[in-house]
Motif scaffolding. Structure first.
Motif, PDB file in Angstrom:
ATOM      1  N   THR A  16      48.446  30.263  30.395  1.00 28.50           N
ATOM      2  CA  THR A  16      47.072  29.777  30.487  1.00 28.50           C
ATOM      3  C   THR A  16      46.237  30.752  31.305  1.00 28.50           C
ATOM      4  O   THR A  16      46.758  31.646  31.996  1.00 28.50           O
ATOM      5  CB  THR A  16      47.026  28.400  31.161  1.00 28.50           C
ATOM      6  N   LEU A  17      44.948  30.574  31.228  1.00 21.45           N
ATOM      7  CA  LEU A  17      44.028  31.416  31.994  1.00 21.45           C
ATOM      8  C   LEU A  17      44.271  31.240  33.493  1.00 21.45           C
ATOM      9  O   LEU A  17      44.264  32.210  34.250  1.00 21.45           O
ATOM     10  CB  LEU A  17      42.582  31.048  31.640  1.00 21.45           C
ATOM     11  N   ILE A  18      44.531  30.038  33.932  1.00 17.50           N
ATOM     12  CA  ILE A  18      44.787  29.776  35.358  1.00 17.50           C
ATOM     13  C   ILE A  18      46.040  30.527  35.817  1.00 17.50           C
ATOM     14  O   ILE A  18      46.043  31.148  36.876  1.00 17.50           O
ATOM     15  CB  ILE A  18      44.947  28.259  35.611  1.00 17.50           C
ATOM     16  N   GLU A  19      47.084  30.484  35.046  1.00 20.92           N
ATOM     17  CA  GLU A  19      48.309  31.201  35.407  1.00 20.92           C
ATOM     18  C   GLU A  19      48.046  32.704  35.502  1.00 20.92           C
ATOM     19  O   GLU A  19      48.515  33.369  36.434  1.00 20.92           O
ATOM     20  CB  GLU A  19      49.409  30.926  34.372  1.00 20.92           C
ATOM     21  N   THR A  20      47.280  33.236  34.585  1.00 24.21           N
ATOM     22  CA  THR A  20      46.945  34.670  34.608  1.00 24.21           C
ATOM     23  C   THR A  20      46.143  35.017  35.857  1.00 24.21           C
ATOM     24  O   THR A  20      46.398  36.019  36.529  1.00 24.21           O
ATOM     25  CB  THR A  20      46.155  35.056  33.342  1.00 24.21           C
ATOM     26  N   LEU A  21      45.170  34.190  36.207  1.00 27.81           N
ATOM     27  CA  LEU A  21      44.352  34.443  37.395  1.00 27.81           C
ATOM     28  C   LEU A  21      45.184  34.357  38.672  1.00 27.81           C
ATOM     29  O   LEU A  21      44.972  35.132  39.609  1.00 27.81           O
ATOM     30  CB  LEU A  21      43.182  33.462  37.436  1.00 27.81           C
ATOM     31  N   VAL A  22      46.111  33.419  38.742  1.00 25.41           N
ATOM     32  CA  VAL A  22      46.974  33.298  39.921  1.00 25.41           C
ATOM     33  C   VAL A  22      47.824  34.562  40.077  1.00 25.41           C
ATOM     34  O   VAL A  22      47.943  35.127  41.173  1.00 25.41           O
ATOM     35  CB  VAL A  22      47.857  32.036  39.835  1.00 25.41           C
ATOM     36  N   VAL A  23      48.395  35.049  38.985  1.00 21.86           N
ATOM     37  CA  VAL A  23      49.210  36.263  39.045  1.00 21.86           C
ATOM     38  C   VAL A  23      48.361  37.456  39.472  1.00 21.86           C
ATOM     39  O   VAL A  23      48.767  38.264  40.313  1.00 21.86           O
ATOM     40  CB  VAL A  23      49.905  36.524  37.686  1.00 21.86           C
ATOM     41  N   LEU A  24      47.146  37.587  38.931  1.00 25.29           N
ATOM     42  CA  LEU A  24      46.258  38.688  39.321  1.00 25.29           C
ATOM     43  C   LEU A  24      45.873  38.603  40.804  1.00 25.29           C
ATOM     44  O   LEU A  24      45.793  39.623  41.498  1.00 25.29           O
ATOM     45  CB  LEU A  24      45.013  38.704  38.441  1.00 25.29           C
ATOM     46  N   ALA A  25      45.646  37.390  41.306  1.00 25.89           N
ATOM     47  CA  ALA A  25      45.312  37.228  42.723  1.00 25.89           C
ATOM     48  C   ALA A  25      46.483  37.642  43.606  1.00 25.89           C
ATOM     49  O   ALA A  25      46.304  38.307  44.636  1.00 25.89           O
ATOM     50  CB  ALA A  25      44.920  35.782  43.009  1.00 25.89           C
ATOM     51  N   ILE A  26      47.701  37.277  43.199  1.00 26.04           N
ATOM     52  CA  ILE A  26      48.892  37.666  43.975  1.00 26.04           C
ATOM     53  C   ILE A  26      49.058  39.177  43.962  1.00 26.04           C
ATOM     54  O   ILE A  26      49.305  39.799  45.004  1.00 26.04           O
ATOM     55  CB  ILE A  26      50.146  36.960  43.425  1.00 26.04           C
ATOM     56  N   ILE A  27      48.895  39.798  42.807  1.00 30.04           N
ATOM     57  CA  ILE A  27      49.018  41.264  42.714  1.00 30.04           C
ATOM     58  C   ILE A  27      47.934  41.946  43.549  1.00 30.04           C
ATOM     59  O   ILE A  27      48.199  42.900  44.280  1.00 30.04           O
ATOM     60  CB  ILE A  27      48.959  41.715  41.242  1.00 30.04           C
ATOM     61  N   GLY A  28      46.703  41.445  43.478  1.00 30.82           N
ATOM     62  CA  GLY A  28      45.609  42.027  44.260  1.00 30.82           C
ATOM     63  C   GLY A  28      45.859  41.935  45.760  1.00 30.82           C
ATOM     64  O   GLY A  28      45.603  42.877  46.517  1.00 30.82           O
ATOM     65  N   THR A  29      46.377  40.813  46.206  1.00 32.51           N
ATOM     66  CA  THR A  29      46.693  40.641  47.625  1.00 32.51           C
ATOM     67  C   THR A  29      47.806  41.594  48.051  1.00 32.51           C
ATOM     68  O   THR A  29      47.731  42.219  49.110  1.00 32.51           O
ATOM     69  CB  THR A  29      47.108  39.181  47.898  1.00 32.51           C
ATOM     70  N   ALA A  30      48.827  41.727  47.216  1.00 25.80           N
ATOM     71  CA  ALA A  30      49.932  42.634  47.542  1.00 25.80           C
ATOM     72  C   ALA A  30      49.464  44.085  47.599  1.00 25.80           C
ATOM     73  O   ALA A  30      49.842  44.839  48.508  1.00 25.80           O
ATOM     74  CB  ALA A  30      51.056  42.484  46.525  1.00 25.80           C
ATOM     75  N   VAL A  31      48.621  44.480  46.660  1.00 28.41           N
ATOM     76  CA  VAL A  31      48.102  45.856  46.661  1.00 28.41           C
ATOM     77  C   VAL A  31      47.224  46.090  47.888  1.00 28.41           C
ATOM     78  O   VAL A  31      47.308  47.130  48.546  1.00 28.41           O
ATOM     79  CB  VAL A  31      47.331  46.153  45.358  1.00 28.41           C
ATOM     80  N   GLY A  32      46.385  45.120  48.236  1.00 28.20           N
ATOM     81  CA  GLY A  32      45.539  45.252  49.428  1.00 28.20           C
ATOM     82  C   GLY A  32      46.362  45.395  50.695  1.00 28.20           C
ATOM     83  O   GLY A  32      46.067  46.227  51.555  1.00 28.20           O
TER      84      GLY A  32
END
Length: 156
Positions: A16-32
């Motif tokens: 789902t779109l929500i699952e995709t956004l959650v994964v992107l937020a986790i990746i963005g936080t890890a990269v930051g």
């Protein structure tokens, strides 16, 4: 009253779109977090880098003089510099390791001339006016010290 069973997703429905956004937020936080943990690229050894190091050490020496109310002096020659503090009627190695250790310049970098600079708790300027220290190696860098603060002059 009829009840309908909750609809379940088919196994091949995808994400789902929500699952995709959650994964992107986790990746963005890890990269930051990783970007903050990795040190920035360091400047190549040269006059400007050495002038910035000297500027920081002069600021530390001024702070130390104010904290202890004891005069601090810097001795320099073309190959490097060291700081000392006045204790027990004589000049001693500075208690701060970063100031006590003689800092030698890397190959190709040198400081014009040689001399002594006294830093007093009264923050008096040098007798001959602000001191100008010129570092050579690549593009020259000029550091000006007025008894209180060390500043890189414009163009460096």
């Amino acid at each position: 009253m009829t009840r309908t069973a909750p609809q379940t997703r088919r196994p091949d429905a995808g994400v789902t779109l929500i699952e995709t956004l959650v994964v992107l937020a986790i990746i963005g936080t890890a990269v930051g977090a990783a970007m903050l943990a990795i040190p920035r690229g360091t400047e190549a050894p040269g006059a400007t880098r050495e002038a910035r190091l000297l500027q920081a050490r002069l600021t530390r020496a001024v702070d130390a003089s104010l904290e202890t109310l004891a005069p601090v002096r810097m001795l320099w020659d073309p190959t490097g510099y060291v700081f000392e503090v006045w204790e027990d009627d004589g000049w001693q190695a500075h208690p701060a390791p970063v100031l006590a250790a003689r800092h030698g310049f890397p190959g190709g970098v040198s400081l014009e001339g040689e001399g002594t600079l006294s830093i007093t708790p009264e923050l008096l300027p040098p007798e001959d006016g602000p001191l100008r220290l010129t570092l050579r190696g690549g593009a020259p860098a000029v550091l000006r010290f007025d008894g209180f603060a060390a500043m890189l002059e414009a163009g460096t």
